[in-house]
Design a protein around this motif. Structure first.
Motif: not given
Length: 105
Positions: A17-45
């Motif tokens: 996944t693209p890197g996610v920066l340490s910042r508030q959720d509302e400051e994250r860009n589309v790619m960061e939000r997509m990364t987090i959504a994938a982590m939240e919704n896919l069975p993953s390690s």
């Protein structure tokens, strides 16, 4: 990138996944939000890569990486987790000094 692989006889997909920066959720860009959504919704390690050398630019300062790691450890507490330390060949510090136990370098 998604890669099909077999680990220990188990078929799985590895998603880089693209890197996610340490910042508030509302400051994250589309790619960061997509990364987090994938982590939240896919069975993953989670394989969390940390650069303790701080040679990857101002947005990769160690305190920011550690803050993001802590945020994700809490958010994904039930997931399998592997810490990986990048650039181990030039590393001048011990990951344990930063609360990162059992890391792979």
């Amino acid at each position: 990138h998604i890669h099909d692989s077999t680990f220990g006889g188990v078929q799985c997909q590895v998603m880089d996944t693209p890197g996610v920066l340490s910042r508030q959720d509302e400051e994250r860009n589309v790619m960061e939000r997509m990364t987090i959504a994938a982590m939240e919704n896919l069975p993953s390690s989670i394989i969390f890569v940390t650069d303790l050398t701080e040679t990857s630019g101002s947005k990769a300062k160690l305190h920011l990486q550690l803050a993001l790691r802590e945020e994700f450890r809490k958010k994904f507490a039930s997931r399998r987790w592997l810490d990986v330390i990048s650039k181990g060949d030039i590393l001048q510090v011990d990951p344990k000094d930063f609360g990162i136990e059992n890391a792979v370098a």
